[in-house]
Design a protein around this motif. Structure first.
Motif, PDB file in Angstrom:
ATOM      1  N   UNK A  96       0.839  -1.203   0.000  1.00  0.00           N
ATOM      2  CA  UNK A  96       0.000   0.000   0.000  1.00  0.00           C
ATOM      3  C   UNK A  96       0.872   1.250   0.000  1.00  0.00           C
ATOM      4  N   UNK A  97       1.963   1.224   0.771  1.00  0.00           N
ATOM      5  CA  UNK A  97       2.863   2.385   0.848  1.00  0.00           C
ATOM      6  C   UNK A  97       3.462   2.695  -0.518  1.00  0.00           C
ATOM      7  N   UNK A  98       3.806   1.655  -1.268  1.00  0.00           N
ATOM      8  CA  UNK A  98       4.375   1.867  -2.598  1.00  0.00           C
ATOM      9  C   UNK A  98       3.363   2.532  -3.537  1.00  0.00           C
ATOM     10  N   UNK A  99       2.127   2.071  -3.495  1.00  0.00           N
ATOM     11  CA  UNK A  99       1.077   2.657  -4.337  1.00  0.00           C
ATOM     12  C   UNK A  99       0.831   4.112  -3.965  1.00  0.00           C
ATOM     13  N   UNK A 100       0.765   4.403  -2.646  1.00  0.00           N
ATOM     14  CA  UNK A 100       0.499   5.772  -2.185  1.00  0.00           C
ATOM     15  C   UNK A 100       1.655   6.713  -2.532  1.00  0.00           C
ATOM     16  N   UNK A 101       2.895   6.188  -2.469  1.00  0.00           N
ATOM     17  CA  UNK A 101       4.053   7.019  -2.818  1.00  0.00           C
ATOM     18  C   UNK A 101       3.997   7.433  -4.289  1.00  0.00           C
ATOM     19  N   UNK A 102       3.576   6.533  -5.153  1.00  0.00           N
ATOM     20  CA  UNK A 102       3.452   6.876  -6.568  1.00  0.00           C
ATOM     21  C   UNK A 102       2.380   7.953  -6.794  1.00  0.00           C
ATOM     22  N   UNK A 103       1.252   7.811  -6.077  1.00  0.00           N
ATOM     23  CA  UNK A 103       0.188   8.823  -6.199  1.00  0.00           C
ATOM     24  C   UNK A 103       0.654  10.181  -5.693  1.00  0.00           C
ATOM     25  N   UNK A 104       1.355  10.181  -4.570  1.00  0.00           N
ATOM     26  CA  UNK A 104       1.848  11.441  -4.013  1.00  0.00           C
ATOM     27  C   UNK A 104       2.869  12.098  -4.935  1.00  0.00           C
ATOM     28  N   UNK A 105       3.694  11.280  -5.586  1.00  0.00           N
ATOM     29  CA  UNK A 105       4.686  11.824  -6.513  1.00  0.00           C
ATOM     30  C   UNK A 105       4.008  12.504  -7.700  1.00  0.00           C
ATOM     31  N   UNK A 106       2.999  11.851  -8.246  1.00  0.00           N
ATOM     32  CA  UNK A 106       2.256  12.459  -9.360  1.00  0.00           C
ATOM     33  C   UNK A 106       1.535  13.726  -8.911  1.00  0.00           C
ATOM     34  N   UNK A 107       0.985  13.710  -7.686  1.00  0.00           N
ATOM     35  CA  UNK A 107       0.269  14.872  -7.161  1.00  0.00           C
ATOM     36  C   UNK A 107       1.197  16.065  -7.026  1.00  0.00           C
ATOM     37  N   UNK A 108       2.416  15.842  -6.487  1.00  0.00           N
ATOM     38  CA  UNK A 108       3.368  16.933  -6.308  1.00  0.00           C
ATOM     39  C   UNK A 108       3.901  17.423  -7.651  1.00  0.00           C
ATOM     40  N   UNK A 109       4.107  16.512  -8.588  1.00  0.00           N
ATOM     41  CA  UNK A 109       4.573  16.942  -9.917  1.00  0.00           C
ATOM     42  C   UNK A 109       3.538  17.836 -10.597  1.00  0.00           C
ATOM     43  N   UNK A 110       2.252  17.478 -10.466  1.00  0.00           N
ATOM     44  CA  UNK A 110       1.192  18.302 -11.064  1.00  0.00           C
ATOM     45  C   UNK A 110       1.138  19.683 -10.408  1.00  0.00           C
ATOM     46  N   UNK A 111       1.331  19.723  -9.100  1.00  0.00           N
ATOM     47  CA  UNK A 111       1.311  21.016  -8.394  1.00  0.00           C
ATOM     48  C   UNK A 111       2.498  21.888  -8.792  1.00  0.00           C
ATOM     49  N   UNK A 112       3.688  21.276  -8.882  1.00  0.00           N
ATOM     50  CA  UNK A 112       4.884  22.039  -9.274  1.00  0.00           C
ATOM     51  C   UNK A 112       4.756  22.560 -10.699  1.00  0.00           C
ATOM     52  N   UNK A 113       4.186  21.766 -11.580  1.00  0.00           N
ATOM     53  CA  UNK A 113       4.001  22.218 -12.965  1.00  0.00           C
ATOM     54  C   UNK A 113       3.027  23.389 -13.042  1.00  0.00           C
ATOM     55  N   UNK A 114       1.945  23.342 -12.225  1.00  0.00           N
ATOM     56  CA  UNK A 114       0.979  24.442 -12.219  1.00  0.00           C
ATOM     57  C   UNK A 114       1.614  25.718 -11.679  1.00  0.00           C
ATOM     58  N   UNK A 115       2.416  25.599 -10.629  1.00  0.00           N
ATOM     59  CA  UNK A 115       3.102  26.777 -10.089  1.00  0.00           C
ATOM     60  C   UNK A 115       4.065  27.369 -11.111  1.00  0.00           C
ATOM     61  N   UNK A 116       4.778  26.500 -11.810  1.00  0.00           N
ATOM     62  CA  UNK A 116       5.713  26.974 -12.848  1.00  0.00           C
ATOM     63  C   UNK A 116       4.962  27.702 -13.953  1.00  0.00           C
ATOM     64  N   UNK A 117       3.791  27.155 -14.341  1.00  0.00           N
ATOM     65  CA  UNK A 117       3.002  27.780 -15.405  1.00  0.00           C
ATOM     66  C   UNK A 117       2.508  29.156 -14.986  1.00  0.00           C
TER      67      UNK A 117
END
Length: 346
Positions: free
Chosen positions: A81-102
């Motif tokens: 479960x931790x592995x699955x959640x880490x992947x989701x959190x990574x995608x979530x943070x990448x989307x947030x960083x991309x929006x801030x950059x934009x």
């Protein structure tokens, strides 16, 4: 109606906003209104047209509003479960960083417009709304100023220096303290004039308090002055009391001029302060004939259409009548009240 409204909203002079008068269009020695008064009209006019406050562009400065950092998913109790959640959190943070950059790359925005474009629009609107003479006076003081290279903040400073009225504060205060209540002036008009004059005297937070004190001092009536001095009142309360008093005087004068006479009806019953019981008055003895039915007839003639007062009197008579039973004491007043109502309608 639509044509009249459209006519009233046509630009005044060369003003770019319908309904907004140019600050100084005609070739006169003085602008039709002060710069401060015109700014009070200009600010909401630009807000109504552009959707943002022009003064906000100066006070706040350019800034990019970024979204808050997203809340991460819990990792769970098992490694899978931790592995699955880490992947989701990574995608979530990448989307947030991309929006801030934009958002940072796009730059500060105001109501869907880039910050610089919004400032340029405000400068153009104000410049055109200055009017022919206003623009001439502005360029006489700043002949080398270029509108497209001047910041909005500097542009406002130049306008203030060009058009801000230089006042003699001492003279303004003398005029304020020597202002008297005119015979043709209402309480509200006098108080409003004092408040308007006080705004030009650099009185700070004491503007309304001083206007209130002058209002109480200079009002043309000793009675209302005495009432206002008997208690500590706020400026709004002082105006409200004076307005109510004036309205009462006007109403009394209108009633008197119309020849209205208020007739005092006799009072037959009152409440004893010690016992709390309802007792007859001296006027009751005048009409009391000693007979229950005769008393009803006398009271009916006196009360006429005042059914509520007549019913109270009937209840008192029935309670004190020994010849009536308990049920009769309850229904007898209603019966005679109905008879009175029938007789007055016939």
């Amino acid at each position: 109606m639509a044509q009249s409204t459209a006519k009233n909203l046509q630009p005044v002079g060369n003003s770019p906003i319908p309904g907004l008068p140019c600050f100084w269009e005609a070739h006169t020695a003085k602008a039709p209104m002060t710069w401060k008064e015109w700014l009070r009209i200009l600010q909401p006019a630009i807000y109504a047209r552009e959707g943002y406050d022009p003064m906000m562009l100066i006070r706040r400065g350019p800034s990019v509003v970024l979204p808050a950092e997203p809340r991460k998913y819990p990792r769970g109790d098992t490694p899978e479960v931790a592995e699955v959640m880490d992947k989701k959190n990574k995608k979530l943070m990448e989307a947030w960083e991309n929006e801030c950059f934009r958002l940072k790359a796009r730059g500060p925005m105001v109501n869907g417009l880039p910050w610089t474009e919004a400032c340029d629009r405000v400068k153009s609107i104000i410049y055109m709304a200055l009017g022919t003479t206003g623009r001439l006076r502005f360029h006489q003081k700043y002949p080398r100023d270029e509108l497209h290279t001047t910041s909005l903040e500097d542009f406002f400073k130049y306008l203030e220096e060009t058009f801000k009225e230089v006042r003699n504060v001492t003279l303004d205060r003398i005029n304020l303290f020597s202002r008297n209540h005119q015979p043709t002036e209402t309480m509200e008009e006098f108080y409003g004039e004092l408040l308007q004059m006080a705004t030009r005297c650099d009185l700070g937070t004491e503007e309304k308090s001083i206007a209130r004190d002058l209002f109480i001092w200079k009002v043309r009536n000793d009675e209302i002055r005495r009432k206002l001095c008997e208690e500590v009142v706020t400026p709004n309360k002082a105006l409200e009391m004076a307005r109510n008093w004036e309205l009462g005087r006007q109403t009394a004068a209108a009633v008197s001029s119309a020849g209205v006479v208020v007739k005092d009806e006799p009072t037959f019953l009152t409440t004893d302060l010690k016992s709390g019981q309802i007792i007859p008055t001296a006027e009751y003895a005048q009409y009391n004939t000693g007979s229950y039915l005769q008393d009803i007839q006398c009271f009916a003639e006196v009360h006429n259409d005042d059914y509520e007062s007549f019913y109270v009197t009937l209840k008192h008579l029935s309670i004190n009548c020994e010849g009536l039973s308990g049920i009769q004491r309850s229904f007898e007043p209603l019966k005679h009240l109905a008879l009175l109502w029938r007789n007055t309608r016939n």
